[in-house]
Motif scaffolding. Sequence first.
Motif, short mmCIF file in Angstrom:
data_model
loop_
_atom_site.label_atom_id
_atom_site.label_comp_id
_atom_site.label_asym_id
_atom_site.label_seq_id
_atom_site.Cartn_x
_atom_site.Cartn_y
_atom_site.Cartn_z
N PHE A 1 0.83 -1.20 0.00
CA PHE A 1 0.00 0.00 0.00
C PHE A 1 0.87 1.25 0.00
CE2 PHE A 1 -2.05 3.49 2.31
CZ PHE A 1 -3.11 3.73 1.44
N LEU A 2 1.94 1.23 0.77
CA LEU A 2 2.84 2.39 0.79
C LEU A 2 3.42 2.66 -0.61
CD1 LEU A 2 4.65 1.70 4.17
CD2 LEU A 2 3.17 3.64 3.67
N LYS A 3 3.80 1.61 -1.29
CA LYS A 3 4.27 1.77 -2.68
C LYS A 3 3.18 2.39 -3.55
CE LYS A 3 5.87 -1.01 -6.64
NZ LYS A 3 4.72 -0.87 -7.54
N GLU A 4 1.95 1.96 -3.34
CA GLU A 4 0.81 2.45 -4.12
C GLU A 4 0.62 3.95 -3.96
OE1 GLU A 4 -4.02 1.84 -3.60
OE2 GLU A 4 -2.70 0.12 -3.26
N VAL A 5 0.90 4.48 -2.76
CA VAL A 5 0.64 5.91 -2.51
C VAL A 5 1.93 6.73 -2.46
CG1 VAL A 5 -1.52 5.42 -1.31
CG2 VAL A 5 0.61 5.58 0.01
N GLY A 6 3.03 6.15 -2.94
CA GLY A 6 4.27 6.90 -3.01
C GLY A 6 5.05 6.98 -1.73
N GLY A 7 4.79 6.06 -0.79
CA GLY A 7 5.51 6.04 0.48
C GLY A 7 6.72 5.14 0.45
N PRO A 8 7.42 4.99 1.58
CA PRO A 8 8.60 4.13 1.63
C PRO A 8 8.20 2.65 1.59
CG PRO A 8 8.06 4.91 3.83
CD PRO A 8 7.12 5.61 2.89
N TRP A 9 9.04 1.86 0.96
CA TRP A 9 8.82 0.41 0.94
C TRP A 9 10.13 -0.25 0.57
CZ3 TRP A 9 8.82 -2.84 -3.56
CH2 TRP A 9 9.05 -2.16 -4.76
N SER A 10 10.19 -1.55 0.79
CA SER A 10 11.44 -2.28 0.57
C SER A 10 11.15 -3.56 -0.20
CB SER A 10 12.10 -2.62 1.91
OG SER A 10 13.09 -3.61 1.76
N ARG A 11 11.76 -3.66 -1.37
CA ARG A 11 11.63 -4.89 -2.15
C ARG A 11 12.22 -6.07 -1.37
NH1 ARG A 11 9.09 -7.05 -6.93
NH2 ARG A 11 9.12 -9.08 -5.93
N ALA A 12 13.29 -5.81 -0.62
CA ALA A 12 13.92 -6.88 0.16
C ALA A 12 12.96 -7.40 1.22
CB ALA A 12 15.20 -6.36 0.81
N ASP A 13 12.20 -6.50 1.88
CA ASP A 13 11.22 -6.96 2.86
C ASP A 13 10.19 -7.87 2.21
OD1 ASP A 13 12.44 -5.50 4.84
OD2 ASP A 13 10.92 -3.92 4.92
N ILE A 14 9.69 -7.47 1.06
CA ILE A 14 8.66 -8.25 0.38
C ILE A 14 9.21 -9.60 -0.06
CG2 ILE A 14 7.23 -8.35 -1.71
CD1 ILE A 14 6.70 -5.36 -1.32
N ASP A 15 10.39 -9.62 -0.64
CA ASP A 15 10.98 -10.87 -1.10
C ASP A 15 11.26 -11.81 0.07
OD1 ASP A 15 10.87 -10.05 -3.71
OD2 ASP A 15 12.99 -9.45 -3.84
N SER A 16 11.70 -11.24 1.18
CA SER A 16 11.96 -12.06 2.37
C SER A 16 10.67 -12.69 2.89
CB SER A 16 12.60 -11.21 3.46
OG SER A 16 12.74 -11.94 4.66
N GLY A 17 9.61 -11.89 2.93
CA GLY A 17 8.33 -12.41 3.38
C GLY A 17 7.77 -13.48 2.46
#
Length: 600
Positions: free
Chosen positions: A163-179
């Motif tokens: 959701f943060l990516k969707e609204v232009g906020g901070p996010w981490s591809r590494a967090d998503i890949d790890s999850g």
Amino acid sequence: MTNAPYTGYTRATWERTADDLLLALRPWASPDHSRIELPGKPSAYGQDSDSLEAFARSFLLAAARLRGADGNDPHNLAEWYAAGLKAGTDPASPTAWPRPDRLGQAKVEACSIALGLHLSRPWLWDKLSPTDQERVVDWLGSVVGEQYPPINWVWFQIVVETFLKEVGGPWSRADIDSGLAVHESLYRGHGWYADGPERAFDHYNGWALHVYPLLWTTMDDTLADPELVAQWRQRLDDFLQTAVHLIGGHGAPLAQGRSLTYRFAAAAPFWVGAITGATGLPPGQLRRAASGMLRHFLDRGVPDERGLLNLGWYGEDPAIAQSYSGPGSPYWAVKGMLGLMLPADHPVWTADEEPLPVETGDFRLQLPEPGWLVSGTRADGIVRIVNHGTDHSTPGDRRADSPLYARIAYSTHTLPQFEPPSWAQPLDNSIAVVHPQYGLSHRNGMTVAAPNVSVVDAHWVMTTEDHSPEHGSGRGGTVVEGPRLVTGSLLSGSHEVRAVRVAPDASLHPDWLIELSGWPVSGDLVSTVSNVTGLDHADRRELTPDTVVPFVRGPIEAGRLYVAVVTLAGGPPEPVPTVRVDATRIEVTWTDGATEYLDL
């Protein structure tokens, strides 16, 4: 004429129920709406956490309601929850929420808030001021880079950061890949996930580990590998083809596992099947399954006279709670109302209800991943499982049995016993060695030999030393070792043939006994345990003034095979099977003439 011949529940019923649940919370809210402070015993995380929990979980329902109604909002849900979001994420507010990077439970609730904001975006998020949006992003953004336990919780981080990516906020591809990597590590086959490295098979498989992945793909279709998404879709279909068999004729989900106070949240994966089309089950059967669960609880005093979802199964029962459960926790039930996301003209709402498997005939299933045998009987609507593979533990663990996981059998018509004595000893649905001082032995940490056979190192546990949080597992303590037992079952109709063989080289005390106990029942249910061989003493154990458990006992002997027929029925059961026993082998001829064998 209604298109709901089985439940009578239409979309209007669901809308009315959702509105009633949401409006009943308002008298308990702070003036700025950020906190909903419900009555009841607080969780281990305290009132700040609990009041956030009630807000976040109910907000998810409000968002689904707005989405399916295309923003039609007669109760001002968007405005009401927007006020709470503004105050809760304002660090200068006296009612500001605890941040996810400072309180673990807030990581869970952040997911409901992010998913709710995504679903209701045109009517809520897009109407917030830039300052308010920035504060929400700052609060949610505290999850980036945080560590999450390797269970269903990884999805809370994935959803928030998407959701943060969707609204232009901070996010981490590494967090998503790890999850995502953790999620894949939990898959066991045929639609079954374990909620962590232990044998934790329960409703989290459906209402979390299937629900979040496919909802996530509707948020952003650029982050997931299409081949992986195709696998998730197939896994959900595989699971639903099984899960639809685990609903009783009266609509109840299987009463097994932790967080049972979430009640009709068990309907969530059926709705996600409808939302994504990732199932071969017909729309009318999906709705019959979900509506059956909702009606089951609404017909039995849920919500309570205040309109609240309290801690309990039917009425309030704090003993059902885990340490993380507070007054706001039961509102995870709203995941079982995700179908309200779908418009009124969706086939899941317009199709005629179709019957559940248990309403069309008797059936049997074998589920190797959780180690369950399943039997459903049309005459009484009962679905039973016999369990030789789930204990919320790992092989060799010497904790006590969890009554939520390690009992030999569970059903749609009986409840596990939650009171402290049932955590200290397996007082129902067990195969146990009876010690004159320590009582009934535990089977936790068993070795699974087949879906219907487990090897148990019987042991007794002095549990007074364990002060760890209660999250579903059995309690630890000083262990006294007992003999090795090979246990097994055959199941058909109302009857389980339950057997145990004591290891030939077992060292035994002359005062020990062997016990096989049956189903805890009250009311009109029939629960019996009938000796076949070796168990000549029959009795009943009173667990509460209304609940009794039958059991049989006999003197324990090394190498001997003990067999009983354990029965649960909603009326007169079918005739008992014919059972023949030799040294290690059992032959069972069921009343339909079929013959099966069990070798221990």
